[in-house]
Motif scaffolding. Structure first.
Motif, PDB file in Angstrom:
ATOM      1  N   MET A  29       0.835  -1.197   0.000  1.00 47.87           N
ATOM      2  CA  MET A  29       0.000   0.000   0.000  1.00 47.87           C
ATOM      3  C   MET A  29       0.875   1.254   0.000  1.00 47.87           C
ATOM      4  SD  MET A  29      -2.970   1.369  -0.155  1.00 47.87           S
ATOM      5  CE  MET A  29      -4.441   0.670   0.524  1.00 47.87           C
ATOM      6  N   LYS A  30       1.919   1.250   0.813  1.00 44.61           N
ATOM      7  CA  LYS A  30       2.826   2.398   0.868  1.00 44.61           C
ATOM      8  C   LYS A  30       3.471   2.642  -0.493  1.00 44.61           C
ATOM      9  CE  LYS A  30       6.949   4.125   3.160  1.00 44.61           C
ATOM     10  NZ  LYS A  30       8.072   3.814   4.019  1.00 44.61           N
ATOM     11  N   ARG A  31       3.925   1.569  -1.152  1.00 38.39           N
ATOM     12  CA  ARG A  31       4.534   1.700  -2.485  1.00 38.39           C
ATOM     13  C   ARG A  31       3.541   2.255  -3.492  1.00 38.39           C
ATOM     14  NH1 ARG A  31       6.774  -3.364  -1.616  1.00 38.39           N
ATOM     15  NH2 ARG A  31       5.197  -4.297  -2.965  1.00 38.39           N
ATOM     16  N   GLU A  32       2.317   1.750  -3.470  1.00 40.71           N
ATOM     17  CA  GLU A  32       1.305   2.211  -4.422  1.00 40.71           C
ATOM     18  C   GLU A  32       0.967   3.687  -4.199  1.00 40.71           C
ATOM     19  OE1 GLU A  32       0.247   0.809  -7.070  1.00 40.71           O
ATOM     20  OE2 GLU A  32       1.062  -1.183  -6.742  1.00 40.71           O
ATOM     21  N   ILE A  33       0.856   4.099  -2.946  1.00 39.47           N
ATOM     22  CA  ILE A  33       0.564   5.503  -2.648  1.00 39.47           C
ATOM     23  C   ILE A  33       1.721   6.387  -3.095  1.00 39.47           C
ATOM     24  CG2 ILE A  33       0.249   7.162  -0.752  1.00 39.47           C
ATOM     25  CD1 ILE A  33      -1.437   4.961   0.644  1.00 39.47           C
ATOM     26  N   GLU A  34       2.958   5.943  -2.847  1.00 41.64           N
ATOM     27  CA  GLU A  34       4.121   6.714  -3.288  1.00 41.64           C
ATOM     28  C   GLU A  34       4.165   6.835  -4.804  1.00 41.64           C
ATOM     29  OE1 GLU A  34       7.386   4.660  -1.475  1.00 41.64           O
ATOM     30  OE2 GLU A  34       7.091   5.648   0.462  1.00 41.64           O
TER      31      GLU A  34
END
Length: 52
Positions: A29-34
């Motif tokens: 999720m963090k990667r996708e948001i970034e």
């Protein structure tokens, strides 16, 4: 589009539940948001260049 990926991760699925249990969901999720934020920034910069 990355916004779709973020929304998709927010929905229920057994794969997501398993990822949550193993701790990988937060990382994904963090990667996708970034990635979505980077894409939006690039779009905004391109839009500004076009308007100048």
């Amino acid at each position: 589009m990355h916004d779709y990926d973020v929304a998709k991760l927010g929905k229920f699925s057994f794969a997501i539940k398993i990822s949550e249990w193993t701790g990988r969901w937060d990382e994904k999720m963090k990667r996708e948001i970034e990635e979505a934020a980077k894409t939006e920034l690039k779009y905004d910069e391109a839009e500004k260049m076009y308007l100048i």
